[in-house]
Structures are given as C-alpha cells and as structure tokens.
Write a protein that holds these residues in place. Structure first.
Motif, PDB file in Angstrom:
ATOM      1  N   ILE A 166      12.708  43.958  26.555  1.00  0.00           N
ATOM      2  CA  ILE A 166      13.154  44.695  25.371  1.00  0.00           C
ATOM      3  C   ILE A 166      14.621  45.091  25.520  1.00  0.00           C
ATOM      4  CG2 ILE A 166      12.886  46.865  24.115  1.00  0.00           C
ATOM      5  CD1 ILE A 166      10.804  44.746  23.419  1.00  0.00           C
ATOM      6  N   GLN A 167      15.024  45.458  26.723  1.00  0.00           N
ATOM      7  CA  GLN A 167      16.421  45.830  26.941  1.00  0.00           C
ATOM      8  C   GLN A 167      17.345  44.653  26.662  1.00  0.00           C
ATOM      9  OE1 GLN A 167      17.760  48.686  27.320  1.00  0.00           O
ATOM     10  NE2 GLN A 167      19.853  47.942  27.604  1.00  0.00           N
TER      11      GLN A 167
ATOM     12  N   LYS B 128      21.245  42.162  22.702  1.00  0.00           N
ATOM     13  CA  LYS B 128      21.583  41.095  21.762  1.00  0.00           C
ATOM     14  C   LYS B 128      21.822  41.662  20.361  1.00  0.00           C
ATOM     15  CE  LYS B 128      20.051  36.502  20.338  1.00  0.00           C
ATOM     16  NZ  LYS B 128      21.065  35.805  21.132  1.00  0.00           N
ATOM     17  N   TYR B 129      20.901  42.495  19.896  1.00  0.00           N
ATOM     18  CA  TYR B 129      21.070  43.079  18.572  1.00  0.00           C
ATOM     19  C   TYR B 129      22.286  44.003  18.507  1.00  0.00           C
ATOM     20  CZ  TYR B 129      16.647  41.152  16.937  1.00  0.00           C
ATOM     21  OH  TYR B 129      15.638  40.296  16.552  1.00  0.00           O
ATOM     22  N   ALA B 130      22.624  44.641  19.618  1.00  0.00           N
ATOM     23  CA  ALA B 130      23.817  45.481  19.656  1.00  0.00           C
ATOM     24  C   ALA B 130      25.077  44.628  19.469  1.00  0.00           C
ATOM     25  CB  ALA B 130      23.882  46.250  20.973  1.00  0.00           C
TER      26      ALA B 130
ATOM     27  N   ILE C  27      25.208  41.747  17.920  1.00  0.00           N
ATOM     28  CA  ILE C  27      25.195  41.277  16.530  1.00  0.00           C
ATOM     29  C   ILE C  27      25.710  42.368  15.599  1.00  0.00           C
ATOM     30  CG2 ILE C  27      23.666  40.597  14.640  1.00  0.00           C
ATOM     31  CD1 ILE C  27      21.921  39.200  16.783  1.00  0.00           C
ATOM     32  N   SER C  28      25.297  43.609  15.854  1.00  0.00           N
ATOM     33  CA  SER C  28      25.757  44.728  15.019  1.00  0.00           C
ATOM     34  C   SER C  28      27.268  44.904  15.098  1.00  0.00           C
ATOM     35  CB  SER C  28      25.062  46.022  15.456  1.00  0.00           C
ATOM     36  OG  SER C  28      23.680  45.977  15.167  1.00  0.00           O
ATOM     37  N   LEU C  29      27.834  44.709  16.277  1.00  0.00           N
ATOM     38  CA  LEU C  29      29.278  44.822  16.426  1.00  0.00           C
ATOM     39  C   LEU C  29      29.996  43.765  15.609  1.00  0.00           C
ATOM     40  CD1 LEU C  29      29.661  45.592  20.242  1.00  0.00           C
ATOM     41  CD2 LEU C  29      30.129  47.140  18.321  1.00  0.00           C
ATOM     42  N   GLN C  30      29.465  42.552  15.583  1.00  0.00           N
ATOM     43  CA  GLN C  30      30.096  41.487  14.816  1.00  0.00           C
ATOM     44  C   GLN C  30      30.002  41.745  13.319  1.00  0.00           C
ATOM     45  OE1 GLN C  30      29.687  37.314  15.863  1.00  0.00           O
ATOM     46  NE2 GLN C  30      28.548  37.876  17.682  1.00  0.00           N
ATOM     47  N   ALA C  31      28.973  42.484  12.909  1.00  0.00           N
ATOM     48  CA  ALA C  31      28.764  42.721  11.488  1.00  0.00           C
ATOM     49  C   ALA C  31      29.679  43.800  10.931  1.00  0.00           C
ATOM     50  CB  ALA C  31      27.312  43.102  11.236  1.00  0.00           C
ATOM     51  N   THR C  32      30.372  44.530  11.810  1.00  0.00           N
ATOM     52  CA  THR C  32      31.241  45.612  11.353  1.00  0.00           C
ATOM     53  C   THR C  32      32.526  45.057  10.780  1.00  0.00           C
ATOM     54  OG1 THR C  32      32.163  45.817  13.602  1.00  0.00           O
ATOM     55  CG2 THR C  32      30.310  47.242  12.998  1.00  0.00           C
TER      56      THR C  32
ATOM     57  N   TYR D 155      12.681  36.149  17.410  1.00  0.00           N
ATOM     58  CA  TYR D 155      13.138  35.139  16.457  1.00  0.00           C
ATOM     59  C   TYR D 155      13.072  35.577  14.991  1.00  0.00           C
ATOM     60  CZ  TYR D 155       8.423  33.225  15.256  1.00  0.00           C
ATOM     61  OH  TYR D 155       7.147  33.036  14.814  1.00  0.00           O
ATOM     62  N   LEU D 156      12.179  36.500  14.627  1.00  0.00           N
ATOM     63  CA  LEU D 156      12.159  36.943  13.237  1.00  0.00           C
ATOM     64  C   LEU D 156      13.389  37.773  12.898  1.00  0.00           C
ATOM     65  CD1 LEU D 156       8.395  37.894  12.728  1.00  0.00           C
ATOM     66  CD2 LEU D 156       9.618  35.893  11.831  1.00  0.00           C
ATOM     67  N   GLY D 157      13.936  38.469  13.893  1.00  0.00           N
ATOM     68  CA  GLY D 157      15.124  39.275  13.653  1.00  0.00           C
ATOM     69  C   GLY D 157      16.417  38.483  13.668  1.00  0.00           C
ATOM     70  N   THR D 158      16.364  37.243  14.135  1.00  0.00           N
ATOM     71  CA  THR D 158      17.603  36.461  14.248  1.00  0.00           C
ATOM     72  C   THR D 158      17.642  35.231  13.354  1.00  0.00           C
ATOM     73  OG1 THR D 158      16.720  35.220  16.141  1.00  0.00           O
ATOM     74  CG2 THR D 158      17.999  37.206  16.627  1.00  0.00           C
ATOM     75  N   THR D 159      16.515  34.824  12.785  1.00  0.00           N
ATOM     76  CA  THR D 159      16.537  33.707  11.827  1.00  0.00           C
ATOM     77  C   THR D 159      16.859  34.279  10.448  1.00  0.00           C
ATOM     78  OG1 THR D 159      14.120  33.892  11.699  1.00  0.00           O
ATOM     79  CG2 THR D 159      15.011  32.127  13.069  1.00  0.00           C
ATOM     80  N   THR D 160      18.130  34.628  10.279  1.00  0.00           N
ATOM     81  CA  THR D 160      18.582  35.330   9.084  1.00  0.00           C
ATOM     82  C   THR D 160      18.753  34.373   7.905  1.00  0.00           C
ATOM     83  OG1 THR D 160      20.880  34.981   9.738  1.00  0.00           O
ATOM     84  CG2 THR D 160      19.834  37.027  10.475  1.00  0.00           C
ATOM     85  N   PRO D 161      18.812  34.910   6.680  1.00  0.00           N
ATOM     86  CA  PRO D 161      19.096  34.067   5.520  1.00  0.00           C
ATOM     87  C   PRO D 161      20.414  33.305   5.660  1.00  0.00           C
ATOM     88  CG  PRO D 161      18.276  36.207   4.807  1.00  0.00           C
ATOM     89  CD  PRO D 161      18.484  36.300   6.287  1.00  0.00           C
TER      90      PRO D 161
END
Length: 222
Positions: free
Chosen positions: A207-208, A213-215, A217-222, A94-100
């Motif tokens: 962890i996988q 999930k973070y992968a 999110i990274s794709l959407q950020a491109t 949750y700390l990595g996904t509760t973004t500003p």
C-alpha cells in the motif's frame, strides 16, 4: 548501481504516470522524454520510438494484470479470505490508473493496443466475478451479494477516492482512505467467521508503494 532493466522499468513507470494525467493526444517525443527524465537519444536507445514507449506502458499493465491468480471453484475456503488483499490491491493499482485520458488516447491513436488492454481488463473482470461467485459457494462471501455490483462499486469508487479532491473533502490521507475502504469491503462482503483472515492479509508495504505512486501523479496534476 542501477542496471539497464531497472532503468527501463523506471522510465516506463514515469511515462505511465505522465500519460495517466496528460493523455496521448498531441504528445511529442521531446515532452515524453522530458517526463521520463531522459534525453531523446536515450529514449530511442531503450525503446526505438514513441510507439515503443507506449507499447511498453501497455505491457506494464497487461503483465501486472496477468501475474495474479485468484482462487476459483474447488479451492479451500481459507484461500478466498487469505487472498482477499490481493484481489483488493490489484483493483487499487489498475482501476485508479487506467484513466479516461489514457484509454481515450489509446483508442484514438493506438487502437490495437487499446483493444489488447481492454480485452485483458475484461478477462480480469471475469476472473474477479468467478472469484466472488466461488467464494460465495464456499461460504466465505455473503450469499446475498451481487458480484457485478461489487465489481461496479470498485470500478466507480477507486478512481474517485484516489483523487486530490476526495482527499481534501474527506480530510484524510490516502493510506487512511485505502485502509478504510478495505475494512469496509471486508465487513460488507465476507461472512463474519472469515473477516479476521481477510484483515490479516493486509500488506502495508504494498500500500505504501501505491501511495507513493498516487502522490507522484498528484504532483504532476498540479
């Protein structure tokens, strides 16, 4: 065959991942439906409105936060080391996904939901502080630790270390970064007799899932 509940969860997670990156300001219902991979009519069928989607996203966070109970005062010393991964994983999730972007959008457009989520996060922080303090009293965590500094470290480092920029700078894949940080926390927070049990609590499958999930999110950020 995917049932209705599973489909709804998938839609909520897709909405969450979009909002983490793009926020809520000016978010149109058609854009949200597209991000969720459904038609506008299907979105209304499952959630009733855009507000219904946002409420479901916040509930996804609060339900996740509520489901984990950490050992407290009076628990056996082994409980603190054996549950260390749970403490670590929840912070990773949750700390990595509760973004500003998410929090500022909630504050501006859905203040009641923002207050509900923020209250839950503060309660969770109190529980984590109590976990560390009780673990110190049980002789598991190092006595010289300042619990608030431990919490602050996670709050600052976890959102930074899951970014593409940090992965590029460190030249490491996210699973390796996460494992490295976990091992570093074990070495610095726990007394040596309890470190092996904490490392044995590691759950690679969980962890996988978070790495995937973070992968996304990274794709959407491109």
């Amino acid at each position: 065959m995917v049932d209705k509940d599973e489909r709804r969860i998938a839609m909520v997670m897709a909405a969450q991942e979009y909002i983490i990156i793009h926020g809520l300001r000016g978010l149109k219902i058609d854009v949200l439906a597209q991000a969720m991979g459904v038609s506008r009519a299907k979105l209304y069928q499952y959630f009733g409105s855009k507000t219904g989607v946002i409420q479901a996203v916040v509930a996804y966070y609060t339900d996740f936060i509520d489901q984990l109970e950490l050992p407290a005062t009076g628990a056996a010393p082994t409980a603190f080391s054996q549950r260390f991964f749970d403490f670590f994983f929840e912070d990773m999730a949750y700390l990595g996904t509760t973004t500003p972007q998410l929090l500022s959008g909630l504050r501006a457009e859905y203040p009641e939901l923002f207050l509900a989520l923020n209250e839950r996060l503060q309660t969770r922080e109190q529980q984590e502080r109590a976990y560390i303090q009780a673990g110190q009293a049980a002789g598991v965590f190092r006595a010289e630790l300042l619990p608030d500094l431990v919490l602050l470290q996670n709050q600052r480092l976890i959102p930074a270390m899951v970014t593409r920029e940090f992965r590029f700078k460190s030249r490491a894949q996210l699973p390796m970064i996460i494992r490295g940080y976990f091992d570093q926390l074990v070495a610095t927070l726990l007394r040596e007799p309890h470190q092996a049990a904490a490392k044995a609590s590691w759950d690679g499958q969980r962890i996988q899932r978070i790495n995937q999930k973070y992968a996304r999110i990274s794709l959407q950020a491109t």
